[in-house]
Scaffold this active site. Sequence first.
Site, PDB file in Angstrom:
ATOM      1  CE  LYS A 254      -3.127   2.570   3.065  1.00 49.18           C
ATOM      2  NZ  LYS A 254      -3.790   2.567   4.384  1.00 49.18           N
ATOM      3  CG  ASP A 259      -5.338   8.315   4.695  1.00 47.51           C
ATOM      4  OD1 ASP A 259      -6.206   8.921   4.039  1.00 47.51           O
ATOM      5  OD2 ASP A 259      -5.592   7.369   5.461  1.00 47.51           O
ATOM      6  CE  LYS A 266      -6.246   8.942   8.089  1.00 49.01           C
ATOM      7  NZ  LYS A 266      -6.765   7.770   8.830  1.00 49.01           N
ATOM      8  CG  ASP A 277      -1.901   5.209   5.209  1.00 49.93           C
ATOM      9  OD1 ASP A 277      -1.824   4.155   5.852  1.00 49.93           O
ATOM     10  OD2 ASP A 277      -2.951   5.584   4.643  1.00 49.93           O
ATOM     11  CG  ASP A 336      -9.676   7.556   7.071  1.00 49.63           C
ATOM     12  OD1 ASP A 336      -8.626   7.638   6.393  1.00 49.63           O
ATOM     13  OD2 ASP A 336      -9.675   7.523   8.316  1.00 49.63           O
ATOM     14  CD  GLU A 338      -6.710   5.445   2.646  1.00 53.63           C
ATOM     15  OE1 GLU A 338      -5.572   5.077   2.999  1.00 53.63           O
ATOM     16  OE2 GLU A 338      -7.634   5.683   3.457  1.00 53.63           O
ATOM     17  NE  ARG A 340     -10.827  -1.002   3.930  1.00 46.16           N
ATOM     18  CZ  ARG A 340     -11.372  -1.192   5.132  1.00 46.16           C
ATOM     19  NH1 ARG A 340     -12.543  -1.796   5.236  1.00 46.16           N
ATOM     20  NH2 ARG A 340     -10.745  -0.779   6.216  1.00 46.16           N
TER      21      ARG A 340
END
Length: 496
Positions: A254, A259, A266, A277, A336, A338, A340
Site C-alpha cells: 500500500k 492520507d 481525519k 501510510d 478513509d 482507501e 483497501r
Amino acid sequence: MNFELKSLTLAQAAQLPVDALLVLLPDHLPKALAASPDALTRLAVLALGDMESGVGQMVAGYKVEGVKAARVVLVRAGDASAAAVRKAVAAGTAALRQAGVEKLALVLSCLPDDAMAVRMAVQASADASYTYTTTKPSAKPRALKRVTVAVADAAAVRAGFEVGKALVSGVEFAKEWANRPGNHATPTHLADAARALGRQGGIKTEVLGPKQVAALGMGAFMAVAQGSAQPLRFIVMQYNGGAKGDAPVVLVGKGITFDTGGISIKPAPEMDEMKFDMGGAASVLGTFAALAELKPAINVVGLIPSCENMPDGLAVKPGDVVRSMSGQTIEILNTDAEGRLILCDALTYAARFKPRAVIDIATLTGACVIALGAVRTGLFSASDELADALQKAGDVCGDLAWRMPLDDEYAEGLKSSFADMGNVAGRAAGAVTAAKFLQKFVGDMPWAHLDIAGTAWKSGAAKGATGRPVPLLLQFILDQAATPAAVKPARRKTRA
C-alpha cells in the site's frame, strides 16, 4: 555502514585499531576461555562478577591496559540466543552512540557460533545507530561508519552475516522512504526510488501513470487518487533470480503517501503521522533492496499502487460507487478506508503473474493496532500452509506476526444495496472485515494479508519508521527459495 566479519579470539580483538569494543558475554564463560591470561579476558571475567543479572546489563571501561580501543563496553548476553544477542547489542550500541564512535568492533567470540545471532547483531547495531537526516540539516549524521564483527569461526556464520548486511540495506531503505514527509515522498518520488533500484542487477522496474492505469480499468485505485494534485503511480518491480517461467512470490505494498482521510477527513491530532501510510510500499522497496544484495534463486514481483488521499472538489464522496479492475462494484461508504481500494485493483493485477504466493502489506486499520498493539503484525490468510510459513518466518527473524481469523460470517457487513459490496462493515472486527474485503479480489491465488498499522512506525518521542516487516518478508522469500517443492501452499475453500 560497512561491515566485515573476522575470526578473532578476545586477545586478538583487543588489538583491533577501532574506537570501541563492544564485547558480549554469556552468563557463563567457557572454562577454557576464562582461564586465558590476556587483559581483555581478565576484564571479561571481572565484569561478569560485577554486572547485575539480566540481558543488556553492562560495564564500561576507558583506556584499558592491553586494549588498543579507547573504549570497552562489556554487555551481558544471557543464554546467547539470537533474541538475547539482539537486545544486548542494541543496548551496547546505544550506550556508545553519544561518544561519536566511528569504528566499532562487535565481539561475539565468547558466544557459540550462531548464524542467526550474528545476523541479529548486525541488524541491532544498525538500528541503534540509525539517524534520519534527509530533511533535518541540524541533525548529527550517523557517526558509526564501520563495524567489525569478531566471532570464533567466521566460516560457520558467514551466511547469517550476509543476510544481516542485506537486511540493514533493506530496512534502512524502507525507513528512509517512510520517514520522509509527504512533500518529499510523493508517488512520483516513490517511482523514482523504484527506478533507482531497477538499475541494480536482476531487477526490472516499470512505472504506469494515470492513462495506463485507466486503460487497465483500475477504477477503485483511480477513485482514491482523483482528489489529489499529485498524479498516481503504479509501480511494477520484478526480481528475476529464479529460472525463467518459475512462479514468483508477489508482494503488494500500500503506497498512500499521505492520507487525510479524504472527505471523511481525519481529526487533526497526529495527522502528520499519515505520511507513514505508505509503510507497505516502503517495505516492498526495502525487500527489493535486500534482494539486490543477496540475489537468492527465486523470482519476486513487487506491486505498489501509490497516490495521495485528499479532500478537494474532485475527491470521491461517501456513497459513490466505483468499478474495480475485477469488474466488481464498490460503494465507498467511508473515504478513509482507501487503502483497501487501491490494493484490490493491485491484487487483481497480480493474478497475471500466476504467483506461487501473493502477500499484501498495508498500514490498513486502526482496529489492528487495538487488537495487537505494536508488537505483532496482523496476519490473515485462508491457507494454513502459507500462514504457517509466514508465522514461522517472523518467529525465526524476530519480526513477529499473529494469525487472525477469516470466518466467512465477517463478510456479512460488507453487503450493499447499491453495489456488489461496501468498502467498510462497521467498527466491530474492523481489521478482519478489511481483510475479508481484500479476499474478494484474490480468486484462487495463495494469498496472505499483513496489517502493519501497529508495527510500521513508532509514535511519541521515538517517532519514526521501523522498517518492518522487511525482515519477515525476506526470511519468507529465503525459506521459499530453499524449499521449492513447498512453495505453492495448499488452499482450503472459503465462501466470498
